[in-house]
Write a protein that holds these residues in place. Sequence first.
Motif, mmCIF file in Angstrom:
data_model
loop_
_atom_site.group_PDB
_atom_site.id
_atom_site.type_symbol
_atom_site.label_atom_id
_atom_site.label_comp_id
_atom_site.label_asym_id
_atom_site.label_seq_id
_atom_site.Cartn_x
_atom_site.Cartn_y
_atom_site.Cartn_z
ATOM 1 N N ARG A 140 0.856 -1.195 0.000
ATOM 2 C CA ARG A 140 0.000 0.000 0.000
ATOM 3 C C ARG A 140 0.889 1.240 0.000
ATOM 4 O O ARG A 140 1.785 1.363 0.824
ATOM 5 C CB ARG A 140 -0.913 0.023 1.229
ATOM 6 C CG ARG A 140 -1.838 -1.185 1.344
ATOM 7 C CD ARG A 140 -2.749 -1.046 2.558
ATOM 8 N NE ARG A 140 -3.587 -2.225 2.755
ATOM 9 C CZ ARG A 140 -3.253 -3.260 3.495
ATOM 10 N NH1 ARG A 140 -2.080 -3.264 4.123
ATOM 11 N NH2 ARG A 140 -4.060 -4.293 3.625
ATOM 12 N N ILE A 141 0.605 2.141 -0.951
ATOM 13 C CA ILE A 141 1.338 3.399 -1.042
ATOM 14 C C ILE A 141 0.366 4.541 -0.815
ATOM 15 O O ILE A 141 -0.854 4.366 -0.968
ATOM 16 C CB ILE A 141 2.046 3.537 -2.403
ATOM 17 C CG1 ILE A 141 1.023 3.453 -3.548
ATOM 18 C CG2 ILE A 141 3.096 2.458 -2.569
ATOM 19 C CD1 ILE A 141 1.649 3.623 -4.917
ATOM 20 N N PRO A 142 0.843 5.744 -0.445
ATOM 21 C CA PRO A 142 -0.066 6.867 -0.186
ATOM 22 C C PRO A 142 -0.913 7.221 -1.405
ATOM 23 O O PRO A 142 -0.529 6.994 -2.557
ATOM 24 C CB PRO A 142 0.897 8.007 0.187
ATOM 25 C CG PRO A 142 2.128 7.312 0.671
ATOM 26 C CD PRO A 142 2.242 6.059 -0.123
ATOM 27 N N MET A 143 -2.111 7.816 -1.136
ATOM 28 C CA MET A 143 -3.036 8.163 -2.201
ATOM 29 C C MET A 143 -2.434 9.190 -3.156
ATOM 30 O O MET A 143 -2.661 9.124 -4.376
ATOM 31 C CB MET A 143 -4.334 8.705 -1.595
ATOM 32 C CG MET A 143 -5.448 8.901 -2.613
ATOM 33 S SD MET A 143 -5.934 7.360 -3.434
ATOM 34 C CE MET A 143 -6.553 6.437 -2.012
ATOM 35 N N ALA A 144 -1.666 10.163 -2.623
ATOM 36 C CA ALA A 144 -1.038 11.157 -3.495
ATOM 37 C C ALA A 144 -0.059 10.495 -4.462
ATOM 38 O O ALA A 144 0.018 10.859 -5.643
ATOM 39 C CB ALA A 144 -0.323 12.211 -2.654
ATOM 40 N N MET A 145 0.686 9.496 -3.973
ATOM 41 C CA MET A 145 1.612 8.795 -4.852
ATOM 42 C C MET A 145 0.861 7.971 -5.890
ATOM 43 O O MET A 145 1.289 7.870 -7.054
ATOM 44 C CB MET A 145 2.518 7.892 -4.002
ATOM 45 C CG MET A 145 3.542 7.104 -4.813
ATOM 46 S SD MET A 145 4.670 8.152 -5.750
ATOM 47 C CE MET A 145 5.519 8.985 -4.412
ATOM 48 N N GLN A 146 -0.280 7.394 -5.505
ATOM 49 C CA GLN A 146 -1.086 6.654 -6.479
ATOM 50 C C GLN A 146 -1.576 7.571 -7.596
ATOM 51 O O GLN A 146 -1.536 7.206 -8.784
ATOM 52 C CB GLN A 146 -2.269 5.989 -5.773
ATOM 53 C CG GLN A 146 -1.883 4.899 -4.793
ATOM 54 C CD GLN A 146 -3.096 4.240 -4.163
ATOM 55 O OE1 GLN A 146 -4.215 4.354 -4.666
ATOM 56 N NE2 GLN A 146 -2.883 3.553 -3.052
ATOM 57 N N ARG A 147 -2.036 8.786 -7.231
ATOM 58 C CA ARG A 147 -2.495 9.719 -8.262
ATOM 59 C C ARG A 147 -1.341 10.152 -9.168
ATOM 60 O O ARG A 147 -1.500 10.285 -10.386
ATOM 61 C CB ARG A 147 -3.138 10.943 -7.599
ATOM 62 C CG ARG A 147 -4.491 10.651 -6.952
ATOM 63 C CD ARG A 147 -5.218 11.942 -6.633
ATOM 64 N NE ARG A 147 -4.518 12.712 -5.615
ATOM 65 C CZ ARG A 147 -4.778 12.636 -4.310
ATOM 66 N NH1 ARG A 147 -5.739 11.828 -3.876
ATOM 67 N NH2 ARG A 147 -4.098 13.378 -3.446
ATOM 68 N N ALA A 148 -0.166 10.381 -8.581
ATOM 69 C CA ALA A 148 0.988 10.778 -9.387
ATOM 70 C C ALA A 148 1.394 9.664 -10.357
ATOM 71 O O ALA A 148 1.692 9.919 -11.526
ATOM 72 C CB ALA A 148 2.160 11.143 -8.475
ATOM 73 N N MET A 149 1.378 8.420 -9.885
ATOM 74 C CA MET A 149 1.728 7.304 -10.755
ATOM 75 C C MET A 149 0.687 7.110 -11.846
ATOM 76 O O MET A 149 1.029 6.787 -12.998
ATOM 77 C CB MET A 149 1.869 6.024 -9.921
ATOM 78 C CG MET A 149 3.024 6.050 -8.937
ATOM 79 S SD MET A 149 3.089 4.586 -7.886
ATOM 80 C CE MET A 149 3.371 3.313 -9.114
#
Length: 267
Positions: A179-188
């Motif tokens: 699980r990675i942070p939501m901000a990192m998911q949006r950036a990816m």
Amino acid sequence: IADRQEGIGVCGWILVSLSFLLVLITFPVSIWACIKVVREYERAVVFRLGRILSKKAKGPGLILVLPCTDTFTKVDLRTVTCKIPPQEILTRDAVTAQVDGVVRYRIHSAVSAVANVTDVHSATLLLAQTTLRNVLGTQSLAQLLAGREDIAHSIQATLDSATEQWGVTVARVEIKDIRIPMAMQRAMAAEAEAARETKAKVVAAEGERNASKALQKASMVLSESPAALPLRYLQTLTAVAAQNNSTIVFPLPMNMFGSLGKKSTGG
């Protein structure tokens, strides 16, 4: 501890003899307290006056335990599946992530599992958590997402070498979830979308280039015959009329009307 070879001494043998004599005097009532049953998947480590008897585990089947001098501990040899709680780690490229996993292990030496560690299951679980954090901390996020199998093999090898003195064999380690942070998911997701759009534009440009080359060749063929272009007009009109039933304004070359006018004047 399991490799020590000292005996129980003279006092110890006297106590054992007295215990054995007590069993004989109270026979057959005492036999029910002396005989123990060990299951097929278990082994019993017998302590006589605090020392491991025969330096090896007993069982499976019936074992004899003397009262007052002998105690025993049963060890389960079946494979244990243990869930590693989510561990918050910091990857090599400074990205925080929560990773959990599953470790499967079994005890191959009951004597080592009893004599060399206080609680073998708790110790193995804590060591698995620490090893998971240490190994994943040396990997980048891309390596963590793409190389789960290789990382799991590395963790397994590290655990197996560390738990060998406890009589434990680690069968398999699996990384269950990352699980990675939501901000990192949006950036990816934005990065992946931009990469796909770039690829789509490249494919579209390649198609336009191929189409322009085909049109260039077609124009060269049509220029060789003056009658080819009106025939192409008529063919296009037939194709459009078959698809859509509507009024179509279709241009005709003006030189056709000029030639018709000349013929009518001459007649």
